[in-house]
Design a protein around this motif. Structure first.
Motif, mmCIF file in Angstrom:
data_model
loop_
_atom_site.group_PDB
_atom_site.id
_atom_site.type_symbol
_atom_site.label_atom_id
_atom_site.label_comp_id
_atom_site.label_asym_id
_atom_site.label_seq_id
_atom_site.Cartn_x
_atom_site.Cartn_y
_atom_site.Cartn_z
ATOM 1 N N LEU A 2 0.790 -1.221 0.000
ATOM 2 C CA LEU A 2 0.000 0.000 0.000
ATOM 3 C C LEU A 2 0.828 1.280 0.000
ATOM 4 C CD1 LEU A 2 -2.781 -0.997 2.548
ATOM 5 C CD2 LEU A 2 -3.020 -0.754 0.069
ATOM 6 N N VAL A 3 1.887 1.335 0.821
ATOM 7 C CA VAL A 3 2.571 2.590 1.105
ATOM 8 C C VAL A 3 3.808 2.787 0.244
ATOM 9 C CG1 VAL A 3 3.649 3.978 2.920
ATOM 10 C CG2 VAL A 3 1.728 2.460 3.483
ATOM 11 N N SER A 4 4.568 1.732 0.028
ATOM 12 C CA SER A 4 5.854 1.834 -0.659
ATOM 13 C C SER A 4 5.709 2.254 -2.122
ATOM 14 C CB SER A 4 6.566 0.479 -0.588
ATOM 15 O OG SER A 4 7.660 0.435 -1.474
ATOM 16 N N PRO A 5 6.735 2.917 -2.664
ATOM 17 C CA PRO A 5 6.762 3.163 -4.111
ATOM 18 C C PRO A 5 6.733 1.879 -4.931
ATOM 19 C CG PRO A 5 8.386 4.534 -2.996
ATOM 20 C CD PRO A 5 7.856 3.573 -1.972
ATOM 21 N N ASN A 6 7.103 0.751 -4.310
ATOM 22 C CA ASN A 6 7.046 -0.535 -5.005
ATOM 23 C C ASN A 6 5.648 -1.141 -5.013
ATOM 24 O OD1 ASN A 6 9.880 -0.811 -5.642
ATOM 25 N ND2 ASN A 6 10.220 -1.102 -3.449
ATOM 26 N N GLY A 7 4.707 -0.502 -4.334
ATOM 27 C CA GLY A 7 3.338 -1.015 -4.256
ATOM 28 C C GLY A 7 2.354 -0.105 -4.954
ATOM 29 N N ALA A 8 1.210 0.107 -4.322
ATOM 30 C CA ALA A 8 0.122 0.867 -4.942
ATOM 31 C C ALA A 8 0.263 2.376 -4.775
ATOM 32 C CB ALA A 8 -1.224 0.412 -4.359
ATOM 33 N N ARG A 9 1.247 2.835 -4.002
ATOM 34 C CA ARG A 9 1.484 4.266 -3.793
ATOM 35 C C ARG A 9 0.231 4.993 -3.303
ATOM 36 N NH1 ARG A 9 6.043 6.536 -6.587
ATOM 37 N NH2 ARG A 9 7.269 4.968 -7.680
ATOM 38 N N MET A 10 -0.361 4.452 -2.247
ATOM 39 C CA MET A 10 -1.561 5.054 -1.679
ATOM 40 C C MET A 10 -1.310 6.502 -1.280
ATOM 41 S SD MET A 10 -3.519 3.996 1.814
ATOM 42 C CE MET A 10 -2.350 4.974 2.738
ATOM 43 N N THR A 11 -2.299 7.364 -1.536
ATOM 44 C CA THR A 11 -2.209 8.762 -1.137
ATOM 45 C C THR A 11 -3.430 9.128 -0.303
ATOM 46 O OG1 THR A 11 -3.302 9.510 -3.171
ATOM 47 C CG2 THR A 11 -0.887 9.378 -3.194
ATOM 48 N N GLN A 12 -3.378 10.295 0.298
ATOM 49 C CA GLN A 12 -4.483 10.750 1.137
ATOM 50 C C GLN A 12 -5.779 10.790 0.333
ATOM 51 O OE1 GLN A 12 -3.785 14.092 3.860
ATOM 52 N NE2 GLN A 12 -1.642 14.081 3.198
ATOM 53 N N GLY A 13 -6.838 10.312 0.954
ATOM 54 C CA GLY A 13 -8.147 10.314 0.309
ATOM 55 C C GLY A 13 -8.446 9.086 -0.511
ATOM 56 N N ASP A 14 -7.460 8.241 -0.773
ATOM 57 C CA ASP A 14 -7.701 7.018 -1.545
ATOM 58 C C ASP A 14 -8.667 6.103 -0.803
ATOM 59 O OD1 ASP A 14 -6.137 7.626 -3.704
ATOM 60 O OD2 ASP A 14 -4.436 6.359 -3.121
ATOM 61 N N ARG A 15 -9.585 5.563 -1.570
ATOM 62 C CA ARG A 15 -10.502 4.552 -1.038
ATOM 63 C C ARG A 15 -9.899 3.181 -1.334
ATOM 64 N NH1 ARG A 15 -12.761 9.183 -2.087
ATOM 65 N NH2 ARG A 15 -14.731 9.801 -1.096
ATOM 66 N N VAL A 16 -9.764 2.374 -0.290
ATOM 67 C CA VAL A 16 -9.045 1.107 -0.412
ATOM 68 C C VAL A 16 -9.928 -0.031 0.091
ATOM 69 C CG1 VAL A 16 -6.962 -0.181 0.185
ATOM 70 C CG2 VAL A 16 -6.868 2.324 -0.004
ATOM 71 N N LEU A 17 -10.269 -0.939 -0.823
ATOM 72 C CA LEU A 17 -11.034 -2.128 -0.445
ATOM 73 C C LEU A 17 -10.066 -3.172 0.102
ATOM 74 C CD1 LEU A 17 -13.823 -3.613 -0.513
ATOM 75 C CD2 LEU A 17 -13.068 -4.593 -2.699
ATOM 76 N N VAL A 18 -10.324 -3.644 1.315
ATOM 77 C CA VAL A 18 -9.444 -4.604 1.972
ATOM 78 C C VAL A 18 -10.223 -5.883 2.247
ATOM 79 C CG1 VAL A 18 -7.979 -5.086 3.971
ATOM 80 C CG2 VAL A 18 -8.097 -2.748 3.032
ATOM 81 N N TRP A 19 -9.869 -6.941 1.540
ATOM 82 C CA TRP A 19 -10.463 -8.241 1.816
ATOM 83 C C TRP A 19 -9.876 -8.814 3.110
ATOM 84 C CZ3 TRP A 19 -14.527 -9.773 -0.927
ATOM 85 C CH2 TRP A 19 -14.698 -9.298 -2.233
ATOM 86 N N GLY A 20 -10.710 -9.548 3.850
ATOM 87 C CA GLY A 20 -10.220 -10.165 5.083
ATOM 88 C C GLY A 20 -9.643 -9.140 6.034
ATOM 89 N N ALA A 21 -10.404 -8.098 6.307
ATOM 90 C CA ALA A 21 -9.856 -6.914 6.965
ATOM 91 C C ALA A 21 -9.550 -7.095 8.441
ATOM 92 C CB ALA A 21 -10.812 -5.731 6.778
ATOM 93 N N THR A 22 -9.937 -8.204 9.043
ATOM 94 C CA THR A 22 -9.526 -8.471 10.421
ATOM 95 C C THR A 22 -8.520 -9.610 10.493
ATOM 96 O OG1 THR A 22 -11.399 -9.976 10.777
ATOM 97 C CG2 THR A 22 -11.710 -7.669 11.406
ATOM 98 N N GLY A 23 -8.059 -10.085 9.346
ATOM 99 C CA GLY A 23 -7.103 -11.186 9.312
ATOM 100 C C GLY A 23 -5.673 -10.708 9.482
ATOM 101 N N GLY A 24 -4.732 -11.630 9.292
ATOM 102 C CA GLY A 24 -3.334 -11.317 9.514
ATOM 103 C C GLY A 24 -2.812 -10.201 8.627
ATOM 104 N N LEU A 25 -3.178 -10.180 7.354
ATOM 105 C CA LEU A 25 -2.752 -9.112 6.452
ATOM 106 C C LEU A 25 -3.679 -7.904 6.524
ATOM 107 C CD1 LEU A 25 -1.767 -11.143 3.272
ATOM 108 C CD2 LEU A 25 -0.266 -9.583 4.509
ATOM 109 N N GLY A 26 -4.974 -8.181 6.465
ATOM 110 C CA GLY A 26 -5.943 -7.091 6.388
ATOM 111 C C GLY A 26 -5.932 -6.177 7.594
ATOM 112 N N SER A 27 -5.646 -6.721 8.780
ATOM 113 C CA SER A 27 -5.658 -5.898 9.988
ATOM 114 C C SER A 27 -4.549 -4.852 9.969
ATOM 115 C CB SER A 27 -5.533 -6.787 11.229
ATOM 116 O OG SER A 27 -4.368 -7.585 11.159
ATOM 117 N N TYR A 28 -3.431 -5.158 9.324
ATOM 118 C CA TYR A 28 -2.381 -4.142 9.142
ATOM 119 C C TYR A 28 -2.756 -3.199 8.004
ATOM 120 C CZ TYR A 28 0.529 -7.147 12.088
ATOM 121 O OH TYR A 28 1.021 -7.899 13.115
#
Length: 446
Positions: free
Chosen positions: A213-239
């Motif tokens: 999400l954050v790194s330049p090697n990823g999706a380069r999320m910026t302020q205001g981006d809407r992000v769909l997170v599958w499994g949002a309470t799981g090991g990956l999604g919770s972070y």
């Protein structure tokens, strides 16, 4: 190991720890090469980690110049431990054998047993002659990127290295043990306000989510981006949802129960979809997806946040990828790091190319990304999603819980730590972050 444990618990200095004799063997969780075919013919869900994961003594490997011995106070269960324990998608002994052919030091890994585990917290006991930045007595957590820094392909982004591996999955001597052997460039400072078990669970999933999400090697999320997170309470999604919130984005968390939805809201996520309550059926049958269900999901997302998601945080794989590609915003990004529901992915390519979307693959994180993600844990800006703790003797049951998705967040495993709640060095920061916040997942899990 008992003498080492007692010295750590008594607050021994680095000099004192460095002077203690090392054992010839240590307790570890491992799978056996001779049992790699034990589940043949069974469906994945029928394969039982409790039958394949053993706990017993293994020999102490020789220390290379760029490595460190770490006394492991606690470890964690990840999906790669489950995959190793059920020998899917293939037995990991092939990885160990290939590593064994690389060098004299690599040959140590090709053994009749595979010590598993890709997360750990602990204390440095010894360092090799080439190690500069770490010493006996340092309290550390371990990230799982195992890289040969003498290979030119490792310099730029080490995740692109030709021989990049995941420690404890594609290498031996993993973290579900009383002692482990790691490269010095896997070490990071332990968050001082967390217990051993809270500190042990973060590195793999937190670093993975950070890169996605954050790194330049990823999706380069910026302020205001809407992000769909599958499994949002799981090991990956919770972070992932925490990184979205911290970065000024708007997470849309997908969960599978009212209890999980409540947990997300307590974490600060306002837009929550209970997929089970909605009854989505993205597949009509084993071979046919249902676009009308993708459209229904997209409508539900827009009803919550007003627009299609700029980013989709994708890791279930086969069951959800078609929907993820469809609901992603025109010009948006689907970033994927796994496929826990199946690797053979299908989606309607018209919705990708005609709407100029991107699918981006991501795998763990390089040292810089892992370090930056760990710093957020150390500063109390990202919370450890610890939901349950098992002793090492019950590692098979812990892996079974993850295999069957019977938990939230992450499951910790006590190794040398004799009980929970030990290892906090900065109670003031802990109080500032808030006990209720730090233990949120544990309380919901209970």
């Amino acid at each position: 190991m008992e003498e080492i444990r007692n010295a750590i618990l008594a607050g021994a200095s680095g000099e004192e720890l460095g002077a203690l004799p090392l054992p010839e063997s240590y307790r570890a969780a491992f799978v056996l090469r001779e049992e790699a075919t034990m589940f043949e013919g069974q469906a994945s869900e029928e394969k039982d980690p409790r039958k394949s994961l053993h706990v017993g003594e293994v020999a102490l490997p020789e220390l290379a110049p760029d490595e460190a011995y770490v006394a492991v106070m606690a470890g964690a269960i990840n999906f790669n431990t489950v995959w190793t324990s059920i020998f899917e998608p293939l037995p990991t002994f092939g990885f160990l054998d290939r590593l064994g052919k690389e060098s004299r030091w690599g040959a140590r890994h090709a053994l009749p047993y595979h010590v598993v585990g890709s997360d750990a917290s602990g204390v440095v006991l010894r360092v090799g002659s080439a190690v500069r930045n770490w010493k006996p007595g340092d309290r550390v957590v371990i990230h799982c990127n195992y890289v040969d820094d003498q290979d030119p392909t490792a310099h730029d982004d080490s995740m692109l290295a030709a021989n990049q591996k995941i420690w404890g999955f594609e290498t031996n001597f993993g973290g579900l043990a009383d002692l482990t052997l790691v490269k010095a460039n896997q070490l990071m400072p332990k968050p001082a306000h967390l217990t051993w078990e809270e500190a042990a669970i973060n590195a793999l999933c937190n670093s993975t989510a950070y890169r996605m999400l954050v790194s330049p090697n990823g999706a380069r999320m910026t302020q205001g981006d809407r992000v769909l997170v599958w499994g949002a309470t799981g090991g990956l999604g919770s972070y992932a949802v925490q990184h979205v919130l911290n970065g000024g984005g708007i997470p849309i968390g997908v969960v599978s129960s009212p209890e999980k939805a409540e947990l997300l809201r307590d974490l600060g996520v306002e837009a929550v979809i209970d997929r089970r309550a909605k009854g989505y059926r993205f597949w009509k049958d084993e071979h046919t997806q249902d676009e009308s269900e993708w459209r229904r999901l997209g409508k539900d997302i827009r009803a919550l946040v007003g627009e299609d998601p700029d980013i989709v945080f994708e890791h279930p794989g086969r069951q959800t990828m078609g929907a993820s590609v469809f609901v992603c915003k025109r010009g948006g990004t689907v970033v994927t790091c796994a496929a826990t529901s199946g690797y053979m992915i299908e989606y309607d390519n018209r919705h990708l190319w005609m709407r100029l979307k991107t699918i981006k693959g991501s795998h763990f994180a390089n040292y810089r990304e892992a370090w930056d993600a760990n710093r957020l844990i150390c500063e109390g800006k990202v919370l450890p999603p610890l939901s349950a703790v098992y002793p090492l003797e019950q590692v098979g049951e812990a892996a079974y819980q993850v295999h069957h998705n019977l938990h939230e967040g992450k499951i910790g495993v006590l190794c040398l730590a004799p009980e929970e709640g030990l290892g906090v060095e900065d109670p003031e920061l802990r109080a500032k972050v808030g006990e209720d916040r730090i233990t949120l997942f544990r309380r919901h899990g209970a």
